[in-house]
Structure formats: C-alpha cells, structure tokens
Motif scaffolding. Structure first.
Motif, PDB file in Angstrom:
ATOM      1  N   ILE A   7       0.737  -0.994   0.064  1.00 27.58           N
ATOM      2  CA  ILE A   7      -0.236  -0.733   0.200  1.00 27.58           C
ATOM      3  C   ILE A   7       0.874   1.086  -0.111  1.00 27.58           C
ATOM      4  CG2 ILE A   7      -1.584   1.634   1.232  1.00 27.58           C
ATOM      5  CD1 ILE A   7      -2.546  -1.081   2.523  1.00 27.58           C
ATOM      6  N   LEU A   8       1.923   1.100   1.223  1.00 27.69           N
ATOM      7  CA  LEU A   8       2.348   2.392   1.026  1.00 27.69           C
ATOM      8  C   LEU A   8       3.632   2.909  -0.312  1.00 27.69           C
ATOM      9  CD1 LEU A   8       3.777   4.525   2.736  1.00 27.69           C
ATOM     10  CD2 LEU A   8       6.079   2.956   3.426  1.00 27.69           C
ATOM     11  N   THR A   9       3.538   1.490  -0.821  1.00 23.27           N
ATOM     12  CA  THR A   9       4.634   0.988  -2.042  1.00 23.27           C
ATOM     13  C   THR A   9       3.913   2.428  -2.973  1.00 23.27           C
ATOM     14  OG1 THR A   9       6.022  -0.336  -1.555  1.00 23.27           O
ATOM     15  CG2 THR A   9       6.344   0.557  -3.892  1.00 23.27           C
ATOM     16  N   PHE A  10       2.558   1.936  -3.537  1.00 24.30           N
ATOM     17  CA  PHE A  10       1.271   2.011  -4.219  1.00 24.30           C
ATOM     18  C   PHE A  10       1.345   3.696  -4.874  1.00 24.30           C
ATOM     19  CE2 PHE A  10      -2.922   3.198  -5.394  1.00 24.30           C
ATOM     20  CZ  PHE A  10      -3.029   2.966  -7.083  1.00 24.30           C
ATOM     21  N   VAL A  11       0.775   3.819  -2.893  1.00 28.04           N
ATOM     22  CA  VAL A  11       0.502   5.101  -2.400  1.00 28.04           C
ATOM     23  C   VAL A  11       2.539   6.375  -3.516  1.00 28.04           C
ATOM     24  CG1 VAL A  11       0.826   7.106  -0.973  1.00 28.04           C
ATOM     25  CG2 VAL A  11      -0.607   5.317  -0.980  1.00 28.04           C
ATOM     26  N   ALA A  12       3.377   5.811  -3.227  1.00 32.18           N
ATOM     27  CA  ALA A  12       4.532   6.606  -3.061  1.00 32.18           C
ATOM     28  C   ALA A  12       5.023   6.519  -4.713  1.00 32.18           C
ATOM     29  CB  ALA A  12       5.684   5.690  -2.230  1.00 32.18           C
ATOM     30  N   GLY A  13       4.290   5.315  -5.049  1.00 31.19           N
ATOM     31  CA  GLY A  13       4.601   5.178  -6.838  1.00 31.19           C
ATOM     32  C   GLY A  13       4.023   6.205  -7.465  1.00 31.19           C
ATOM     33  N   ILE A  14       2.483   6.614  -6.955  1.00 31.68           N
ATOM     34  CA  ILE A  14       1.598   7.965  -7.138  1.00 31.68           C
ATOM     35  C   ILE A  14       2.194   9.454  -7.133  1.00 31.68           C
ATOM     36  CG2 ILE A  14      -0.977   8.987  -7.594  1.00 31.68           C
ATOM     37  CD1 ILE A  14      -2.019   6.174  -6.818  1.00 31.68           C
ATOM     38  N   GLY A  15       3.082   8.764  -6.429  1.00 32.07           N
ATOM     39  CA  GLY A  15       3.515  10.847  -5.902  1.00 32.07           C
ATOM     40  C   GLY A  15       4.700  11.211  -7.257  1.00 32.07           C
ATOM     41  N   VAL A  16       5.723   9.615  -7.279  1.00 27.43           N
ATOM     42  CA  VAL A  16       6.135  10.138  -7.771  1.00 27.43           C
ATOM     43  C   VAL A  16       6.276  10.334  -9.435  1.00 27.43           C
ATOM     44  CG1 VAL A  16       8.832   9.011  -8.939  1.00 27.43           C
ATOM     45  CG2 VAL A  16       8.127   8.752  -6.668  1.00 27.43           C
ATOM     46  N   TRP A  17       5.346   9.718 -10.147  1.00 27.13           N
ATOM     47  CA  TRP A  17       4.756   9.307 -11.274  1.00 27.13           C
ATOM     48  C   TRP A  17       3.615  10.931 -11.392  1.00 27.13           C
ATOM     49  CZ3 TRP A  17       5.224   7.016 -15.855  1.00 27.13           C
ATOM     50  CH2 TRP A  17       4.664   7.732 -17.059  1.00 27.13           C
ATOM     51  N   GLY A  18       3.429  11.750 -10.646  1.00 33.77           N
ATOM     52  CA  GLY A  18       2.823  12.746 -11.094  1.00 33.77           C
ATOM     53  C   GLY A  18       4.220  14.173 -10.283  1.00 33.77           C
ATOM     54  N   TYR A  19       5.400  13.978  -9.689  1.00 35.09           N
ATOM     55  CA  TYR A  19       6.048  14.950  -9.318  1.00 35.09           C
ATOM     56  C   TYR A  19       6.246  15.260 -11.329  1.00 35.09           C
ATOM     57  CZ  TYR A  19      10.153  16.966  -8.266  1.00 35.09           C
ATOM     58  OH  TYR A  19      11.069  17.941  -8.801  1.00 35.09           O
ATOM     59  N   SER A  20       6.825  13.300 -11.570  1.00 31.85           N
ATOM     60  CA  SER A  20       6.915  13.528 -12.908  1.00 31.85           C
ATOM     61  C   SER A  20       6.212  14.328 -13.979  1.00 31.85           C
ATOM     62  CB  SER A  20       8.072  12.354 -13.281  1.00 31.85           C
ATOM     63  OG  SER A  20       7.984  11.363 -12.876  1.00 31.85           O
ATOM     64  N   SER A  21       5.268  14.306 -14.021  1.00 31.37           N
ATOM     65  CA  SER A  21       4.249  14.348 -15.105  1.00 31.37           C
ATOM     66  C   SER A  21       4.665  15.656 -14.313  1.00 31.37           C
ATOM     67  CB  SER A  21       2.807  14.128 -14.291  1.00 31.37           C
ATOM     68  OG  SER A  21       2.039  14.538 -15.395  1.00 31.37           O
ATOM     69  N   ILE A  22       4.163  16.929 -13.329  1.00 26.75           N
ATOM     70  CA  ILE A  22       4.642  18.011 -13.989  1.00 26.75           C
ATOM     71  C   ILE A  22       5.472  18.965 -14.206  1.00 26.75           C
ATOM     72  CG2 ILE A  22       5.046  19.829 -11.918  1.00 26.75           C
ATOM     73  CD1 ILE A  22       3.307  18.387 -10.097  1.00 26.75           C
ATOM     74  N   GLN A  23       6.840  18.258 -13.910  1.00 27.10           N
ATOM     75  CA  GLN A  23       8.456  18.140 -14.523  1.00 27.10           C
ATOM     76  C   GLN A  23       8.457  17.760 -16.143  1.00 27.10           C
ATOM     77  OE1 GLN A  23      10.911  19.421 -12.411  1.00 27.10           O
ATOM     78  NE2 GLN A  23       9.516  19.464 -11.380  1.00 27.10           N
ATOM     79  N   THR A  24       7.648  17.219 -16.598  1.00 24.11           N
ATOM     80  CA  THR A  24       7.273  17.207 -17.673  1.00 24.11           C
ATOM     81  C   THR A  24       6.573  17.313 -18.726  1.00 24.11           C
ATOM     82  OG1 THR A  24       6.458  14.923 -17.839  1.00 24.11           O
ATOM     83  CG2 THR A  24       8.545  14.880 -17.825  1.00 24.11           C
ATOM     84  N   SER A  25       5.849  18.721 -18.208  1.00 26.76           N
ATOM     85  CA  SER A  25       4.260  19.700 -18.546  1.00 26.76           C
ATOM     86  C   SER A  25       3.205  18.656 -19.029  1.00 26.76           C
ATOM     87  CB  SER A  25       4.933  20.459 -20.182  1.00 26.76           C
ATOM     88  OG  SER A  25       5.650  20.888 -19.218  1.00 26.76           O
ATOM     89  N   GLY A  26       3.351  16.824 -18.386  1.00 28.33           N
ATOM     90  CA  GLY A  26       2.648  16.053 -18.932  1.00 28.33           C
ATOM     91  C   GLY A  26       2.843  15.061 -20.079  1.00 28.33           C
ATOM     92  N   LEU A  27       3.913  15.933 -20.221  1.00 29.94           N
ATOM     93  CA  LEU A  27       4.470  14.432 -21.306  1.00 29.94           C
ATOM     94  C   LEU A  27       4.969  13.200 -21.210  1.00 29.94           C
ATOM     95  CD1 LEU A  27       7.047  17.236 -23.233  1.00 29.94           C
ATOM     96  CD2 LEU A  27       4.635  16.715 -24.241  1.00 29.94           C
ATOM     97  N   ILE A  28       4.772  13.207 -20.055  1.00 26.28           N
ATOM     98  CA  ILE A  28       5.514  11.462 -19.829  1.00 26.28           C
ATOM     99  C   ILE A  28       4.343  10.646 -20.047  1.00 26.28           C
ATOM    100  CG2 ILE A  28       5.542  11.328 -17.351  1.00 26.28           C
ATOM    101  CD1 ILE A  28       7.937   9.666 -19.079  1.00 26.28           C
ATOM    102  N   ASN A  29       3.068  11.076 -19.619  1.00 28.59           N
ATOM    103  CA  ASN A  29       1.144  10.717 -19.391  1.00 28.59           C
ATOM    104  C   ASN A  29       1.533  10.052 -20.545  1.00 28.59           C
ATOM    105  OD1 ASN A  29       1.600  11.539 -16.995  1.00 28.59           O
ATOM    106  ND2 ASN A  29       0.060  12.914 -17.576  1.00 28.59           N
ATOM    107  N   LYS A  30       1.844  10.917 -21.945  1.00 23.93           N
ATOM    108  CA  LYS A  30       1.654  10.766 -23.262  1.00 23.93           C
ATOM    109  C   LYS A  30       2.281   9.602 -23.753  1.00 23.93           C
ATOM    110  CE  LYS A  30      -0.222  15.617 -24.605  1.00 23.93           C
ATOM    111  NZ  LYS A  30       0.166  16.298 -25.260  1.00 23.93           N
ATOM    112  N   ARG A  31       3.845   9.480 -22.865  1.00 24.54           N
ATOM    113  CA  ARG A  31       4.881   8.280 -24.089  1.00 24.54           C
ATOM    114  C   ARG A  31       4.593   7.704 -22.699  1.00 24.54           C
ATOM    115  NH1 ARG A  31       9.077   6.749 -26.836  1.00 24.54           N
ATOM    116  NH2 ARG A  31      10.454   5.333 -25.581  1.00 24.54           N
ATOM    117  N   TYR A  32       3.867   7.559 -21.814  1.00 31.54           N
ATOM    118  CA  TYR A  32       3.202   5.731 -21.539  1.00 31.54           C
ATOM    119  C   TYR A  32       1.507   5.453 -22.668  1.00 31.54           C
ATOM    120  CZ  TYR A  32       6.936   5.183 -18.242  1.00 31.54           C
ATOM    121  OH  TYR A  32       8.338   4.200 -17.754  1.00 31.54           O
ATOM    122  N   ALA A  33       1.402   6.304 -22.959  1.00 31.33           N
ATOM    123  CA  ALA A  33       0.006   6.032 -23.773  1.00 31.33           C
ATOM    124  C   ALA A  33       0.682   5.833 -25.215  1.00 31.33           C
ATOM    125  CB  ALA A  33      -0.604   7.415 -23.358  1.00 31.33           C
ATOM    126  N   ASN A  34       1.959   6.189 -24.966  1.00 32.05           N
ATOM    127  CA  ASN A  34       2.106   6.036 -26.717  1.00 32.05           C
ATOM    128  C   ASN A  34       2.467   6.864 -27.788  1.00 32.05           C
ATOM    129  OD1 ASN A  34       4.602   3.868 -28.110  1.00 32.05           O
ATOM    130  ND2 ASN A  34       2.070   3.774 -29.643  1.00 32.05           N
TER     131      ASN A  34
END
Length: 449
Positions: free
Chosen positions: A285-312
């Motif tokens: 549970i803790l790992t899942f929450v931390a993972g969401i946090g890291v992904w959210g921060y990465s998304s902010i830092q890449t202006s959402g482009l990382i979301n598009k990358r993983y969505a191909n």
C-alpha cells in the motif's frame, strides 16, 4: 569492503563525491576505471576469494559501467563484460565450480557453430573480430558468470552485501544525471527517449540501470536498513531513482524495476508467516501511494509529456504508429532470418548486414531473443531454454534465494529491449543461480557440495 553494512552512509557519501568529480573533471573517470579493475583484482587475489569477493567486485563493476561509458571513462567499450569475466575466471581458479554446472558448458558449445559460420559468411569489408565480439561477449560473460554461481553456497548476509555493492555506483550515476540536467522542464520537448535527461548517453541503457537502482534501493530499504535513518535514506533513494528513470522517457528499465519489486513482494508474502504477510501488505500500500506521488511529480516536471509517452502518443497527443519505438521491424527481420536459416542461423553478427542489404536499415539488434534465433538458429533456441528454465528449477528446490525470480525477470525483460549491451543482465542472471543459505549453513560459504 569486508563489511559493507557498517560504513554504508560513508560509502554513499564517497560515491556522491565521485559523481561530482567525474562531472567537473571528466578525466577522473578514466582513473576511476583503472582503479576499479586494479583494486578489484587485488582484493580478490589477496583474499583468495574465500568469501566470494568476485561477486562483490562484479556487482560494483556492472553498475559503474554506465557511469564510465557516459563519461568516456571506459577504456574499452566492453570494459564491464571483460572485467566481470576476468573476476569470475579468477574466482573459479581459487574456488572451483560445481560439476553440475555442465548445463552451461553445453550452452557454450551450442554457441560455437554460428561463430565459425560467421567467419566465412561476414562481408569482406567487415571487421570480423569486432562483429563477433560485439554480439557474443554478452552470452560469454553470462556463461562464465553462470558457471561460477551455479549452486554456489552463499549466506543471505553476504548476498545483501552484493546488493549493497550494486547500490554504490548507482549513487554516482544519479548525482551525475542531476548535474547534467538539473532542470527536467528545460530539456523535455517531446515524448521520445531523452538523451539530455540520460546524461548524454543512451536512454535505453540508462533507464535499464536506473530501473535496477529502483529495485536495489527498495531491497535495501526492506531488508538491509538496521534503523529508521537508513530506512529513510534508502526510501528516499528509491523515489529519486524512480523519478530519474521515468524522465529518461525510456520505458523498459522502469517497468522492469517495478516488476522486480512486485516479484520480490510476492515471494516474501508467500514465504512469510501471518505477521510477515501483514507487513508486506502494508508495504504494498505504501509503495503504491509513493509510486503515485513520484508519477505525479514526474508529470508536472515534464508538463504532462510523460503521460503521453507511456500512452504511446506524441507531444500533440496523437497515437504513434510503432508501439515498440520501431523495434518491430528489427524483430520481424530477425524472425525471418531464423525461418530462412532454422538450423545454424545466419552466423554471429551477420543479421545486421542482411538487414541493411534487404531493408536499408543499419541498426544492431535490440532484442537478444530474436538475435539468438536469427544468428544461432535452433541451437540458439535451445540455449535460451537452458537460460530460462535452469534458474526456475533451482528456485523450486531452494527458495531461500528470495531475489532469484526478480533477478531472472531483470535478465529476461532487459534482453528484450536492450539486448546485452551492458554487463548487467549477464551478471544479474547468474545471481539467480546461487544457493542462498538464510539460516547458518553446516558447510562454509563458497562450498559447492
């Protein structure tokens, strides 16, 4: 390095400094390369490999390799593989190997016919030695490492020291990456793999080693943190490696690291008692929450482009035609070569020439499985079966190597997207063959009986 647990924080700090130094004065990277090899060999010889010192030094080399190559410190392009092979051979001289490792001698023998074939089939203007070495050095490194590790008894504490040795150069790598591109926002413009966030080196290989880093520091946090301070340090490093791995925009390494963690948690859950299982559940549970946090921060830092990358998708949100960054063409061409030459294949290194002649694409294989099929034919498939099923059978008989499935997954997934460019998949694979003794063994460590 006799006891890597006590000076752990000091060693981390030293490797932070190493990362700083090779960035400021790149020539230091060459000195670092020589120091690793010379010290490693002396360390093994001085101790006569009584406590598997070759595993410590090989682990250190495979994670340092990426830093050395991205800073032009690796005197030889295949330094990592050569160093591991020399360390392992030295270990075999001092400590022998199991008679039951004959299966990996068969693996070696099955590689020979296609090597001989390539000598006669490669183009005249091709540097035959380089073409063969480039493609065969990975399997040879794996084979020698496997022969050394096969059913070699090692205490769980010593295995944790090997994991710590893996961890140290990773710290230098991540420090170098932050110095090379301190602002991710300023260098991310699209959804392709990003060289700027990868230290100017191949994003695929950097992602591979950062993905391994996610797992290594997760294992450190879970199994090798003696107090709350170490727990926080290792936990923080897991998040750091996850972030830097994600922003390389190379997906393979990150997904591999995540799967390795999942497999480790499954093994711990299945082998634990009710109290241990509840702890694993909390960690999940803790790992899942931390993972969401890291992904959210990465998304902010890449202006959402990382979301598009993983969505191909591309930067405009349009679906890309290729789901594997163009690797489908390479895979298809190698599969066709296998169908045309099913017994011995086309010969080591020949698949690149044939692909260029037939399609005009000049690219080395990214997939070790289809490369083995194309270049070694049916013999290559047999070798792949040996590599896949041997560690699985060993794990069934000795489940105390709780990392075995994670290590095997790293090898299998890495060779699917990054072939064996690095020494890491060869050595990590071999660790899955160790006979780990969590309880104090009756026979001394390094025993093969």
């Amino acid at each position: 390095m006799k006891n890597l647990k006590q000076p752990y924080i000091y060693l981390l700090i030293i490797h932070v400094v190493i990362g700083l130094l090779v960035f400021v004065v790149p020539f230091i990277s060459k000195i670092y390369t020589l120091s690793i090899f010379v010290f490693g060999l002396l360390y093994v010889i001085k101790n006569k490999n009584r406590n598997n010192e070759v595993l410590i030094m090989s682990a250190y080399v495979i994670t340092a390799e990426v830093l050395l190559r991205m800073t032009n410190g690796a005197i030889l392009n295949e330094f990592g593989k050569y160093a591991v092979m020399i360390f392992m051979f030295t270990g075999i001289v001092y400590s022998g190997f199991s008679n039951r490792a004959f299966i990996y001698w068969i693996f070696f023998i099955l590689l020979i016919p296609s090597v001989i074939l390539s000598v006669f089939s490669l183009n005249i203007d091709t540097d035959i030695r380089k073409a063969i070495v480039f493609n065969i050095s990975g399997p040879v490194c794996l084979g020698i490492s496997a022969i050394y590790c096969y059913e070699r008894k090692i205490t769980f504490e010593r295995l944790k020291s090997v994991v710590t040795a893996l961890a140290l150069p990773l710290v230098s790598i991540v420090v170098y990456l932050f110095l090379y591109s301190p602002s991710v926002k300023d260098v991310v413009r699209g959804t392709d793999s990003n060289f700027a966030t990868s230290g100017g080196f191949g994003p695929n290989q950097v992602s591979t080693i950062l993905g391994l880093g996610i797992f290594v520091f997760f294992a450190q946090m879970l199994l090798n943190s003696k107090n709350k301070f170490l727990l926080m340090v290792n936990g923080f490093l897991v998040l750091v490696f996850a972030f830097r791995g994600i922003v390389t925009f190379s997906r393979g390494g990150v997904m591999t690291g995540v799967l390795m963690i999942i497999l480790l948690l499954i093994v711990l859950y299945n082998q634990g008692n009710s109290k241990a299982r509840s702890k694993v559940g909390f960690i999940i549970i803790l790992t899942f929450v931390a993972g969401i946090g890291v992904w959210g921060y990465s998304s902010i830092q890449t202006s959402g482009l990382i979301n598009k990358r993983y969505a191909n998708q591309d930067a405009l949100g349009r679906d890309k035609k290729s789901k594997l960054s163009g690797r489908e063409v390479l895979i298809a061409s190698e599969f066709q070569m296998f169908l045309d030459n099913p017994i011995l294949g086309v010969g080591v290194g020949r698949n690149k020439e044939i692909r260029e002649e037939e399609t005009g694409i000049e690219a080395a294989s990214h997939n070790e499985i289809t490369r083995m099929m194309a270049e070694h034919g049916t013999l290559g498939i047999i070798d792949l079966m040996i590599l896949l099923f041997t560690p699985l059978l060993l794990f069934v008989n000795n489940r105390q190597n709780i990392f075995a499935l994670s290590f095997l997954a790293f090898w299998l997934l890495t060779i699917n997207h990054a072939a064996m460019r690095l020494a890491a998949p060869a050595f990590i694979y071999a660790l899955a063959l160790l006979s780990v003794q969590i309880n104090i063994p009756e026979k001394p460590e390094n025993s093969l009986d």
